[in-house]
Design an enzyme around this catalytic site. Structure first.
Site, PDB file in Angstrom:
ATOM      1  N   ALA A 286       3.175   5.991  -2.748  1.00  0.00           N
ATOM      2  CA  ALA A 286       4.364   6.766  -3.100  1.00  0.00           C
ATOM      3  C   ALA A 286       4.530   6.846  -4.621  1.00  0.00           C
ATOM      4  CB  ALA A 286       5.607   6.148  -2.458  1.00  0.00           C
TER       5      ALA A 286
ATOM      6  N   GLY B  29       0.817  -1.220   0.000  1.00  0.00           N
ATOM      7  CA  GLY B  29       0.000   0.000   0.000  1.00  0.00           C
ATOM      8  C   GLY B  29       0.843   1.259   0.000  1.00  0.00           C
ATOM      9  N   CYS B  30       1.904   1.255   0.779  1.00  0.00           N
ATOM     10  CA  CYS B  30       2.768   2.442   0.873  1.00  0.00           C
ATOM     11  C   CYS B  30       3.532   2.660  -0.421  1.00  0.00           C
ATOM     12  CB  CYS B  30       3.725   2.309   2.059  1.00  0.00           C
ATOM     13  SG  CYS B  30       2.841   2.216   3.629  1.00  0.00           S
ATOM     14  N   THR B  31       3.923   1.582  -1.081  1.00  0.00           N
ATOM     15  CA  THR B  31       4.605   1.694  -2.363  1.00  0.00           C
ATOM     16  C   THR B  31       3.644   2.222  -3.422  1.00  0.00           C
ATOM     17  OG1 THR B  31       6.153  -0.074  -1.787  1.00  0.00           O
ATOM     18  CG2 THR B  31       5.874   0.410  -4.144  1.00  0.00           C
TER      19      THR B  31
END
Length: 155
Positions: free
Chosen positions: A51, A46-48
């Protein structure tokens, strides 16, 4: 919000080191619109996605006068690897002592796959040129965060 920050509040002044060991402060962005996004962990799906969505639209955001700044509790070294791997064009602040996540009230109890633990709640603060919180996105869409920011800020 966990600590009660709300739209119209003065954004807490923060200071921390980015992925290059450079000191970054909210004061550096005076007179600019800031997309301050908090995310749980470098190199997670999710964070990738979040970003990379911001990376892919960074030029469009910059053209509209928005400066993107990411914050997580990962280390400078972890942020550097994340930035290099995904060619991220914005600062990622290493908040290893949790000062910024606590200032912004995004650190707290979370539940995931039946476990309860403390962590960073994925949240984005849109801060205007005067340092006032213009909008809070407390459920960022990781794969479409750019459109969510534009729709929220420009409605």
């Amino acid at each position: 919000m966990l600590n009660g920050l709300k739209v119209g509040d003065k954004a807490p002044i923060f200071e921390g080191l980015d992925q290059n060991g450079k000191k970054i402060s909210l004061k550096d962005y005076k007179g600019k619109k800031v997309v301050l996004y908090f995310y749980p962990k470098d190199n997670t799906p999710g964070c990738t996605a979040e970003a990379c969505n911001l990376r892919d639209n960074n030029t469009l955001l910059a053209e509209k006068g928005y400066q993107v700044v990411g914050v997580s509790i990962d280390s400078v070294e972890s942020h550097k690897k994340f930035e290099t791997k995904f060619e991220l064009p914005f600062p990622l602040i290493a908040d290893i002592d949790k000062k910024i996540v606590e200032q912004y009230g995004v650190w707290g109890e979370k539940k995931f796959m039946g476990r309860t633990f403390d962590g960073t709640h994925r949240t984005t603060f849109l801060i205007d040129e005067k340092g006032i919180i213009a909008h809070i996105i407390d459920k960022p869409k990781t794969k479409d965060h750019y459109n969510q920011i534009i729709e929220t800020w420009e409605k």
